[in-house]
Motif scaffolding. Structure first.
Motif, PDB file in Angstrom:
ATOM      1  N   LYS A  60     -84.008 -41.409   8.174  1.00 41.28           N
ATOM      2  CA  LYS A  60     -84.730 -41.559   6.910  1.00 41.28           C
ATOM      3  C   LYS A  60     -83.825 -42.151   5.840  1.00 41.28           C
ATOM      4  CE  LYS A  60     -88.317 -38.093   7.482  1.00 41.28           C
ATOM      5  NZ  LYS A  60     -88.886 -36.830   7.008  1.00 41.28           N
ATOM      6  N   LYS A  62     -81.199 -44.127   6.335  1.00 34.07           N
ATOM      7  CA  LYS A  62     -80.979 -45.538   6.669  1.00 34.07           C
ATOM      8  C   LYS A  62     -82.189 -46.386   6.300  1.00 34.07           C
ATOM      9  CE  LYS A  62     -76.880 -45.572   8.259  1.00 34.07           C
ATOM     10  NZ  LYS A  62     -75.840 -46.291   7.547  1.00 34.07           N
ATOM     11  N   ILE A  63     -83.376 -45.902   6.585  1.00 35.39           N
ATOM     12  CA  ILE A  63     -84.604 -46.627   6.246  1.00 35.39           C
ATOM     13  C   ILE A  63     -84.711 -46.802   4.733  1.00 35.39           C
ATOM     14  CG2 ILE A  63     -87.128 -46.490   6.249  1.00 35.39           C
ATOM     15  CD1 ILE A  63     -86.833 -45.168   9.065  1.00 35.39           C
ATOM     16  N   LYS A  64     -84.361 -45.751   3.994  1.00 35.35           N
ATOM     17  CA  LYS A  64     -84.405 -45.825   2.529  1.00 35.35           C
ATOM     18  C   LYS A  64     -83.411 -46.861   2.020  1.00 35.35           C
ATOM     19  CE  LYS A  64     -84.204 -43.102  -1.621  1.00 35.35           C
ATOM     20  NZ  LYS A  64     -83.092 -42.611  -2.380  1.00 35.35           N
ATOM     21  N   GLN A  65     -82.199 -46.913   2.593  1.00 34.26           N
ATOM     22  CA  GLN A  65     -81.193 -47.903   2.182  1.00 34.26           C
ATOM     23  C   GLN A  65     -81.696 -49.323   2.419  1.00 34.26           C
ATOM     24  OE1 GLN A  65     -77.525 -47.128   4.214  1.00 34.26           O
ATOM     25  NE2 GLN A  65     -77.226 -45.134   3.236  1.00 34.26           N
ATOM     26  N   ILE A  66     -82.363 -49.537   3.544  1.00 34.89           N
ATOM     27  CA  ILE A  66     -82.860 -50.866   3.873  1.00 34.89           C
ATOM     28  C   ILE A  66     -83.985 -51.287   2.935  1.00 34.89           C
ATOM     29  CG2 ILE A  66     -84.092 -52.194   5.636  1.00 34.89           C
ATOM     30  CD1 ILE A  66     -82.515 -50.558   7.733  1.00 34.89           C
ATOM     31  N   SER A  67     -84.851 -50.339   2.587  1.00 35.41           N
ATOM     32  CA  SER A  67     -86.017 -50.682   1.768  1.00 35.41           C
ATOM     33  C   SER A  67     -85.709 -50.771   0.279  1.00 35.41           C
ATOM     34  CB  SER A  67     -87.139 -49.685   2.009  1.00 35.41           C
ATOM     35  OG  SER A  67     -86.736 -48.383   1.602  1.00 35.41           O
ATOM     36  N   ASP A  68     -84.559 -50.282  -0.150  1.00 38.64           N
ATOM     37  CA  ASP A  68     -84.193 -50.349  -1.585  1.00 38.64           C
ATOM     38  C   ASP A  68     -83.688 -51.699  -1.979  1.00 38.64           C
ATOM     39  OD1 ASP A  68     -84.951 -47.776  -2.016  1.00 38.64           O
ATOM     40  OD2 ASP A  68     -82.933 -46.940  -1.944  1.00 38.64           O
TER      41      ASP A  68
END
Length: 68
Positions: A60, A62-68
Motif C-alpha cells: 500500500k 509503494k502504491i501510494k508513492q507511485i500515485s503521488d
C-alpha cells in the motif's frame, strides 16, 4: 567511439549491455554504473517471515508513492 558509460542514459546502458553480453569486462562495468544509479535501496525481510498485514502495508505504501 561511444560516449563514456557514466554519460549514457539507463536505456543506452541496457542497449550497450545487450551488445556487450559476451564481453564480461565491458558488461560488468556497465552493470556497475546502472546499479549505482538505483535510488531506492530499502531492504525488506523475506515475505514469508512477515505477517500478511506487514506485506500488505508495504504494498500500500509503494502504491501510494507511485500515485503521488
Amino acid at each position: 567511439m561511444s560516449k563514456p558509460l557514466e554519460e549514457m542514459t539507463n536505456a543506452e546502458l541496457r542497449l550497450y549491455m545487450s551488445e556487450q553480453r559476451n564481453n564480461e569486462d565491458a558488461f560488468s562495468r556497465a552493470l556497475e554504473v546502472l546499479i549505482s544509479r538505483k535510488q531506492n535501496t530499502t531492504k525488506y525481510p523475506y515475505p514469508l517471515s512477515m505477517s500478511y498485514e506487514e506485506v500488505e502495508a508495504i504494498f500500500k505504501d509503494k502504491i501510494k508513492q507511485i500515485s503521488d
